[in-house]
Design a protein around this motif. Structure first.
Motif, PDB file in Angstrom:
ATOM      1  N   LEU A 166      68.573 -19.791 -46.469  1.00 18.77           N
ATOM      2  CA  LEU A 166      69.631 -18.798 -46.472  1.00 18.77           C
ATOM      3  C   LEU A 166      69.329 -17.817 -47.586  1.00 18.77           C
ATOM      4  O   LEU A 166      69.136 -18.223 -48.742  1.00 18.77           O
ATOM      5  N   VAL A 167      69.289 -16.537 -47.242  1.00 14.87           N
ATOM      6  CA  VAL A 167      68.918 -15.504 -48.204  1.00 14.87           C
ATOM      7  C   VAL A 167      70.097 -14.566 -48.412  1.00 14.87           C
ATOM      8  O   VAL A 167      70.548 -13.910 -47.470  1.00 14.87           O
ATOM      9  N   GLU A 168      70.582 -14.533 -49.652  1.00 14.78           N
ATOM     10  CA  GLU A 168      71.741 -13.706 -49.977  1.00 14.78           C
ATOM     11  C   GLU A 168      71.302 -12.372 -50.557  1.00 14.78           C
ATOM     12  O   GLU A 168      70.242 -12.256 -51.174  1.00 14.78           O
ATOM     13  N   SER A 169      72.188 -11.389 -50.422  1.00 18.06           N
ATOM     14  CA  SER A 169      71.955 -10.090 -51.049  1.00 18.06           C
ATOM     15  C   SER A 169      73.292  -9.426 -51.294  1.00 18.06           C
ATOM     16  O   SER A 169      74.307  -9.809 -50.696  1.00 18.06           O
ATOM     17  N   GLY A 170      73.303  -8.450 -52.194  1.00 16.70           N
ATOM     18  CA  GLY A 170      74.477  -7.623 -52.375  1.00 16.70           C
ATOM     19  C   GLY A 170      75.280  -7.852 -53.625  1.00 16.70           C
ATOM     20  O   GLY A 170      76.265  -7.171 -53.860  1.00 16.70           O
ATOM     21  N   GLY A 171      74.917  -8.787 -54.461  1.00 14.64           N
ATOM     22  CA  GLY A 171      75.671  -8.991 -55.688  1.00 14.64           C
ATOM     23  C   GLY A 171      75.432  -7.860 -56.665  1.00 14.64           C
ATOM     24  O   GLY A 171      74.631  -6.962 -56.432  1.00 14.64           O
ATOM     25  N   THR A 181      63.322 -20.257 -38.165  1.00 18.95           N
ATOM     26  CA  THR A 181      63.769 -20.486 -36.788  1.00 18.95           C
ATOM     27  C   THR A 181      64.796 -21.608 -36.729  1.00 18.95           C
ATOM     28  O   THR A 181      64.554 -22.704 -37.235  1.00 18.95           O
ATOM     29  N   ILE A 182      65.941 -21.315 -36.112  1.00 20.33           N
ATOM     30  CA  ILE A 182      66.968 -22.326 -35.921  1.00 20.33           C
ATOM     31  C   ILE A 182      67.419 -22.332 -34.477  1.00 20.33           C
ATOM     32  O   ILE A 182      67.184 -21.371 -33.738  1.00 20.33           O
ATOM     33  N   PHE A 183      68.085 -23.419 -34.105  1.00 22.57           N
ATOM     34  CA  PHE A 183      68.645 -23.505 -32.762  1.00 22.57           C
ATOM     35  C   PHE A 183      69.961 -22.748 -32.700  1.00 22.57           C
ATOM     36  O   PHE A 183      70.206 -21.974 -31.784  1.00 22.57           O
ATOM     37  N   SER A 184      70.826 -22.981 -33.705  1.00 19.36           N
ATOM     38  CA  SER A 184      72.070 -22.231 -33.810  1.00 19.36           C
ATOM     39  C   SER A 184      72.664 -22.432 -35.196  1.00 19.36           C
ATOM     40  O   SER A 184      72.336 -23.385 -35.904  1.00 19.36           O
ATOM     41  N   ALA A 185      73.543 -21.519 -35.567  1.00 20.47           N
ATOM     42  CA  ALA A 185      74.271 -21.634 -36.823  1.00 20.47           C
ATOM     43  C   ALA A 185      75.705 -22.007 -36.508  1.00 20.47           C
ATOM     44  O   ALA A 185      76.363 -21.312 -35.737  1.00 20.47           O
ATOM     45  N   ASN A 186      76.173 -23.078 -37.069  1.00 23.92           N
ATOM     46  CA  ASN A 186      77.549 -23.502 -36.848  1.00 23.92           C
ATOM     47  C   ASN A 186      78.438 -22.867 -37.915  1.00 23.92           C
ATOM     48  O   ASN A 186      78.351 -21.679 -38.154  1.00 23.92           O
ATOM     49  N   GLY A 208      75.607 -22.882 -45.009  1.00 26.97           N
ATOM     50  CA  GLY A 208      75.573 -22.907 -43.566  1.00 26.97           C
ATOM     51  C   GLY A 208      75.246 -24.273 -43.007  1.00 26.97           C
ATOM     52  O   GLY A 208      74.430 -25.012 -43.577  1.00 26.97           O
ATOM     53  N   GLN A 209      75.923 -24.608 -41.937  1.00 34.50           N
ATOM     54  CA  GLN A 209      75.578 -25.808 -41.158  1.00 34.50           C
ATOM     55  C   GLN A 209      74.684 -25.326 -40.020  1.00 34.50           C
ATOM     56  O   GLN A 209      75.167 -24.715 -39.067  1.00 34.50           O
ATOM     57  N   LEU A 210      73.395 -25.583 -40.158  1.00 34.72           N
ATOM     58  CA  LEU A 210      72.419 -25.016 -39.241  1.00 34.72           C
ATOM     59  C   LEU A 210      71.766 -26.089 -38.390  1.00 34.72           C
ATOM     60  O   LEU A 210      71.363 -27.131 -38.908  1.00 34.72           O
ATOM     61  N   GLN A 211      71.700 -25.803 -37.106  1.00 31.65           N
ATOM     62  CA  GLN A 211      70.993 -26.707 -36.197  1.00 31.65           C
ATOM     63  C   GLN A 211      69.556 -26.227 -36.055  1.00 31.65           C
ATOM     64  O   GLN A 211      69.312 -25.113 -35.578  1.00 31.65           O
ATOM     65  N   THR A 212      68.645 -27.081 -36.473  1.00 33.02           N
ATOM     66  CA  THR A 212      67.233 -26.738 -36.339  1.00 33.02           C
ATOM     67  C   THR A 212      66.661 -27.234 -35.017  1.00 33.02           C
ATOM     68  O   THR A 212      65.529 -26.895 -34.665  1.00 33.02           O
ATOM     69  N   SER A 213      67.437 -28.034 -34.307  1.00 34.13           N
ATOM     70  CA  SER A 213      67.070 -28.445 -32.958  1.00 34.13           C
ATOM     71  C   SER A 213      68.372 -28.685 -32.193  1.00 34.13           C
ATOM     72  O   SER A 213      69.456 -28.589 -32.764  1.00 34.13           O
ATOM     73  N   ARG A 214      68.256 -29.051 -30.945  1.00 33.27           N
ATOM     74  CA  ARG A 214      69.467 -29.273 -30.139  1.00 33.27           C
ATOM     75  C   ARG A 214      70.302 -30.420 -30.698  1.00 33.27           C
ATOM     76  O   ARG A 214      71.518 -30.455 -30.533  1.00 33.27           O
ATOM     77  N   THR A 215      69.651 -31.375 -31.360  1.00 31.30           N
ATOM     78  CA  THR A 215      70.364 -32.580 -31.791  1.00 31.30           C
ATOM     79  C   THR A 215      70.426 -32.771 -33.299  1.00 31.30           C
ATOM     80  O   THR A 215      71.032 -33.726 -33.770  1.00 31.30           O
ATOM     81  N   TYR A 216      69.805 -31.888 -34.067  1.00 30.92           N
ATOM     82  CA  TYR A 216      69.764 -32.105 -35.505  1.00 30.92           C
ATOM     83  C   TYR A 216      70.338 -30.911 -36.254  1.00 30.92           C
ATOM     84  O   TYR A 216      69.943 -29.764 -36.043  1.00 30.92           O
ATOM     85  N   ALA A 217      71.298 -31.221 -37.137  1.00 31.09           N
ATOM     86  CA  ALA A 217      71.914 -30.195 -37.966  1.00 31.09           C
ATOM     87  C   ALA A 217      71.896 -30.635 -39.419  1.00 31.09           C
ATOM     88  O   ALA A 217      71.944 -31.837 -39.715  1.00 31.09           O
ATOM     89  N   ASN A 218      71.853 -29.678 -40.298  1.00 33.04           N
ATOM     90  CA  ASN A 218      71.840 -29.995 -41.721  1.00 33.04           C
ATOM     91  C   ASN A 218      72.555 -28.884 -42.477  1.00 33.04           C
ATOM     92  O   ASN A 218      72.779 -27.789 -41.948  1.00 33.04           O
ATOM     93  N   ALA A 219      72.932 -29.198 -43.684  1.00 28.99           N
ATOM     94  CA  ALA A 219      73.599 -28.223 -44.543  1.00 28.99           C
ATOM     95  C   ALA A 219      72.576 -27.510 -45.410  1.00 28.99           C
ATOM     96  O   ALA A 219      71.681 -28.144 -45.972  1.00 28.99           O
TER      97      ALA A 219
END
Length: 120
Positions: free
Chosen positions: A4-9, A27-32, A97-108
């Motif tokens: 996760l890359v932040e900007s704007g401070g 590359t991620i599957f989706s961002a929750n 972010g809670q990010l899914q890197t595959s259809r079945t795996y998500a991590n914080a």
């Protein structure tokens, strides 16, 4: 590698506005659910605002009416618009972010943090 890359401070005067952005790199599957947290010197990290994939959002009481969180699912980014800034808003702001890197795996994931300083 997913990041996760932040900007704007930066530095802003009391009563001013500032916008923060956070983009998913890699590359991620989706961002929750995604969120902004902040941590002031000597204090614990605290939740500022959170937004679901569907766009439902909630805010900490101390920013309600002043901050707005939004997201762009197509580009896997979130934004935090901060208005009427007060010295008490000075902190390092972290994207989460809670990010899914595959259809079945998500991590914080956490961003590296961006400094927001409100001064007179």
């Amino acid at each position: 590698q997913v990041q996760l890359v932040e900007s704007g401070g930066g530095l802003v005067q009391i009563g001013g506005s500032l916008g923060l952005s956070c983009a998913v790199s890699g590359t991620i599957f989706s961002a929750n659910a995604m969120a902004w947290y902040r941590q002031a010197p000597g204090k614990q990290r605290e939740l500022v605002a959170i937004i679901t994939r569907d766009g439902a959002s909630s805010y900490a009481d101390f920013v309600k009416g002043r901050f707005t969180i939004s997201r762009d699912n197509a580009n896997n980014t979130i934004h935090l618009q901060m208005n009427s800034l007060e010295p008490e808003d000075t902190a390092v702001y972290y994207c989460y972010g809670q990010l899914q890197t595959s259809r079945t795996y998500a991590n914080a994931y956490w961003g590296q943090g961006t400094q927001v300083t409100v001064s007179s």
